[in-house]
Design an enzyme around this catalytic site. Structure first.
Site, mmCIF file in Angstrom:
data_model
loop_
_atom_site.group_PDB
_atom_site.id
_atom_site.type_symbol
_atom_site.label_atom_id
_atom_site.label_comp_id
_atom_site.label_asym_id
_atom_site.label_seq_id
_atom_site.Cartn_x
_atom_site.Cartn_y
_atom_site.Cartn_z
ATOM 1 N N TYR A 1 -3.150 11.760 5.414
ATOM 2 C CA TYR A 1 -3.410 9.871 6.500
ATOM 3 C C TYR A 1 -2.259 9.224 5.851
ATOM 4 O O TYR A 1 -2.131 8.954 4.776
ATOM 5 C CB TYR A 1 -5.149 8.662 5.442
ATOM 6 C CG TYR A 1 -5.130 7.735 6.069
ATOM 7 C CD1 TYR A 1 -5.411 7.073 7.232
ATOM 8 C CD2 TYR A 1 -4.868 7.167 5.348
ATOM 9 C CE1 TYR A 1 -5.051 6.045 7.499
ATOM 10 C CE2 TYR A 1 -4.682 5.519 5.766
ATOM 11 C CZ TYR A 1 -4.618 4.970 7.613
ATOM 12 O OH TYR A 1 -4.661 4.114 7.362
ATOM 13 N N GLU B 1 -8.938 2.130 -1.649
ATOM 14 C CA GLU B 1 -9.563 1.352 -0.619
ATOM 15 C C GLU B 1 -10.850 2.969 0.290
ATOM 16 O O GLU B 1 -10.138 4.010 0.299
ATOM 17 C CB GLU B 1 -8.682 1.139 0.561
ATOM 18 C CG GLU B 1 -9.163 0.388 1.639
ATOM 19 C CD GLU B 1 -8.622 0.342 3.172
ATOM 20 O OE1 GLU B 1 -7.101 -0.130 2.662
ATOM 21 O OE2 GLU B 1 -8.828 1.160 4.577
ATOM 22 N N GLU C 1 -13.482 -1.644 6.674
ATOM 23 C CA GLU C 1 -13.125 -1.651 8.308
ATOM 24 C C GLU C 1 -13.652 -1.502 8.966
ATOM 25 O O GLU C 1 -13.287 -1.917 10.716
ATOM 26 C CB GLU C 1 -11.692 -1.019 8.000
ATOM 27 C CG GLU C 1 -11.357 0.884 8.393
ATOM 28 C CD GLU C 1 -10.102 0.632 7.882
ATOM 29 O OE1 GLU C 1 -9.135 0.264 6.765
ATOM 30 O OE2 GLU C 1 -10.112 2.182 8.090
ATOM 31 N N ASP D 1 -5.309 3.813 0.342
ATOM 32 C CA ASP D 1 -6.507 3.707 1.132
ATOM 33 C C ASP D 1 -6.733 5.525 1.001
ATOM 34 O O ASP D 1 -6.018 6.129 1.141
ATOM 35 C CB ASP D 1 -5.393 3.205 2.350
ATOM 36 C CG ASP D 1 -7.110 3.627 4.122
ATOM 37 O OD1 ASP D 1 -7.924 4.034 2.698
ATOM 38 O OD2 ASP D 1 -6.735 3.211 4.689
ATOM 39 N N ARG E 1 -13.763 -5.956 3.527
ATOM 40 C CA ARG E 1 -12.188 -5.224 4.284
ATOM 41 C C ARG E 1 -13.053 -5.410 5.963
ATOM 42 O O ARG E 1 -11.910 -5.389 6.606
ATOM 43 C CB ARG E 1 -11.715 -4.284 4.097
ATOM 44 C CG ARG E 1 -11.499 -3.978 2.840
ATOM 45 C CD ARG E 1 -10.174 -2.512 2.830
ATOM 46 N NE ARG E 1 -8.924 -3.028 3.389
ATOM 47 C CZ ARG E 1 -8.516 -2.358 4.395
ATOM 48 N NH1 ARG E 1 -9.140 -1.886 5.276
ATOM 49 N NH2 ARG E 1 -7.879 -3.235 5.388
ATOM 50 N N HIS F 1 -9.213 6.183 2.392
ATOM 51 C CA HIS F 1 -9.637 6.749 4.133
ATOM 52 C C HIS F 1 -10.629 7.875 4.044
ATOM 53 O O HIS F 1 -11.257 8.110 5.152
ATOM 54 C CB HIS F 1 -8.633 6.911 4.710
ATOM 55 C CG HIS F 1 -8.439 6.958 6.753
ATOM 56 N ND1 HIS F 1 -8.400 7.277 7.466
ATOM 57 C CD2 HIS F 1 -8.054 4.977 7.236
ATOM 58 C CE1 HIS F 1 -8.874 6.325 8.820
ATOM 59 N NE2 HIS F 1 -8.158 6.203 8.197
ATOM 60 N N TRP G 1 -11.822 11.715 8.753
ATOM 61 C CA TRP G 1 -10.752 11.954 9.115
ATOM 62 C C TRP G 1 -10.738 10.530 8.472
ATOM 63 O O TRP G 1 -9.659 9.888 8.016
ATOM 64 C CB TRP G 1 -10.310 11.999 10.749
ATOM 65 C CG TRP G 1 -8.954 11.173 10.429
ATOM 66 C CD1 TRP G 1 -7.595 12.648 10.638
ATOM 67 C CD2 TRP G 1 -8.142 9.868 11.306
ATOM 68 N NE1 TRP G 1 -6.823 11.770 10.731
ATOM 69 C CE2 TRP G 1 -6.649 10.181 10.911
ATOM 70 C CE3 TRP G 1 -8.501 9.283 11.388
ATOM 71 C CZ2 TRP G 1 -5.989 9.352 11.082
ATOM 72 C CZ3 TRP G 1 -7.911 7.595 11.362
ATOM 73 C CH2 TRP G 1 -6.801 8.091 10.970
ATOM 74 N N ARG H 1 0.295 -1.212 -0.050
ATOM 75 C CA ARG H 1 -0.188 0.182 -0.058
ATOM 76 C C ARG H 1 0.987 1.623 0.310
ATOM 77 O O ARG H 1 1.599 1.204 0.511
ATOM 78 C CB ARG H 1 -1.346 0.203 1.541
ATOM 79 C CG ARG H 1 -1.904 1.214 1.400
ATOM 80 C CD ARG H 1 -2.449 0.898 2.616
ATOM 81 N NE ARG H 1 -1.797 2.080 3.766
ATOM 82 C CZ ARG H 1 -2.906 2.963 5.058
ATOM 83 N NH1 ARG H 1 -3.610 2.410 5.080
ATOM 84 N NH2 ARG H 1 -1.915 3.525 6.086
ATOM 85 N N GLU I 1 -4.898 -7.503 5.350
ATOM 86 C CA GLU I 1 -4.153 -6.520 5.981
ATOM 87 C C GLU I 1 -2.986 -6.756 7.352
ATOM 88 O O GLU I 1 -2.902 -7.473 7.243
ATOM 89 C CB GLU I 1 -4.662 -4.926 6.408
ATOM 90 C CG GLU I 1 -3.779 -4.265 6.889
ATOM 91 C CD GLU I 1 -4.286 -2.675 7.036
ATOM 92 O OE1 GLU I 1 -6.102 -2.819 7.082
ATOM 93 O OE2 GLU I 1 -4.295 -1.396 6.732
#
Ligand code: GCO
Ligand code: MG
Length: 402
Positions: A160, A236, A262, A210, A283, A212, A402, A148, A339
């Site tokens: 991030y 992601e 996640e 990612d 995920r 995020h 965030w 990643r 991951e």
């Protein structure tokens, strides 16, 4: 019949906070479950201690499904990260116990191996592009087949995923740090550094990124389209996922594969994403999605719709749930990737897992159960410290995801 005689909540902070449930049976068999919910640890500890442990004493540890249903339906109040992390910890500990009683590793209880090891991706990052490229070279040398890539965005201090020092640890302050974020700066910059990665290292490894949860569906569709020639393994969390329908717009805009999950805690967070094929990878994790029992149900549903797995494995998931993830990963036919950020040496003073990282994959051990030991004396040396994830703000001061 053996019964559950004790269930203990162990809160420890060897480098970061972890909550662990340890269940003991009348035959003196013990099992571990991860109950860590980053930044909200004590809520799960209390849920377990005050509302779950009293219901476990005297129950048959062999009845995993019944205990799951009892805790889920019996609470009346369903779902939510605190509830589902608490149920996950009980469920994981009971699978650990069942494996030890049977003398079998958990993967064998789940139907046996469909593959030997679970391919993992590591986290490369950099304060600038040169640093990121060096970090990718390091991961390639370590044998990772999937990496990643995240770099600090100039003009956006709240980027991030950029590691400072040895370990990336965003939950870093006793009160949440506030970080300024610029979507415009990110959208201009991310394609340039991801292109630099492919130009330097080519296409013989999987490249992941990612987002995020920071883009709107329109912005995410635009980013995905710009990245298509880089053939990402996945993009992601392109947008917050409360509104599952929003993924349809991203899907229609781009062929870049999409991964999400996640922060999910139940199959109902992704039922539509899966059955309408709005994503490519799910995920969700053992720790936050009701344990092995419920995550397996999600993975099985995903298999019917050609959605593959890619479980969350940040440092805030303890070696206990990482071990559980690896046992599940090697059994499911639709496994995609796992991951893996690894854990710090301090964390390993408390948790000793027996899974092994080789050639970019994690291999479960043959040990009965999950194969993780917890040293309670070491745990007691690291008392809980309040630590929060940051909060994102836009330049105008308003709160951003965030
Ligand atoms: C990831 C995640 C994490 C989360 C963290 C929050 O892809 O690994 O985005 O880094 O930010 O787990 O607790
Ligand atoms: Mg993520």
């Amino acid at each position: 019949m053996a019964t559950i005689t004790d269930a203990k909540i162990i809160v420890t902070s060897p480098g970061r906070n972890f909550v662990t449930l340890k269940i003991t049976t009348s035959d003196d068999v013990t099992g571990l479950g991860d109950a860590t919910l980053n930044g909200r640890e004590l809520a799960v500890a209390s849920y377990l201690r005050d509302h779950v442990v009293p219901l476990l004493i005297g129950r048959d540890p062999a009845r995993i499904e019944d205990t799951w249903q009892y805790l889920y339906k019996g609470a009346y109040w369903r779902r939510g990260p605190v509830t589902m992390t608490a149920i996950a910890a009980v469920d994981t500990a009971l699978w650990d116990i069942k494996g030890k009683v049977a003398g079998l590793p958990v993967y064998d209880l789940l139907g046996g191996k469909a593959r030997e090891g679970a391919m993992v991706y590591g986290h490369a990052s950099g304060g600038d592009v040169a640093e990121l490229l060096d970090d990718i070279a390091r991961f390639k040398e370590l044998g990772y087949r999937a990496i990643r890539a995240q770099a600090a965005v100039p003009g956006s201090p709240g980027s991030y995923g950029v590691r400072h020092g040895q370990v990336y640890e965003p939950a870093n302050a006793a009160l949440p740090e506030e970080q300024i974020w610029s979507t415009e700066a990110y959208l201009d910059f991310a394609p340039t550094y991801l292109t630099a990665v492919r130009e330097r290292f080519g296409f013989d490894f999987h490249l992941l990124h990612d987002v995020h949860h920071r883009l709107t569906p329109t912005e995410a569709g635009r980013l995905g389209r710009r990245l298509e020639d880089l053939r990402l393994f996945w993009m992601e969390d392109p947008t917050p996922a409360e509104l599952q329908e929003s993924f349809r717009q991203i899907r229609q805009a781009t062929t870049t594969p999409i991964a999400v999950g996640e922060v999910f805690n139940s199959i109902w967070d992704c039922e539509r994403l899966i059955t309408e094929r709005l994503i490519d990878y799910i995920r969700a994790s053992v720790a936050h999605t009701g344990g092995i029992t419920h995550l397996r149900r999600i993975f099985n549903l995903a298999e019917l719709y050609q959605v593959r797995t890619g479980s969350h494995g940040a440092t805030d998931l303890s070696p206990v749930s990482m071990a559980a993830a690896v046992h599940l990963d090697v059994t499911v036919p639709n496994f995609g990737i796992q991951e893996y950020m690894g854990h710090s040496p301090l964390t390993h003073e408390v948790f000793q897992p027996s899974y092994e990282l080789r050639d970019g994959a994690l291999y479960p051990s043959e040990a009965p159960g999950l194969g993780v030991e917890l040293d309670e004396e070491a745990a007691a040396r690291f008392p809980y410290e309040p630590k929060y994830l940051p909060v994102g703000r836009r330049a105008d001061g308003s709160v951003h995801d965030w």
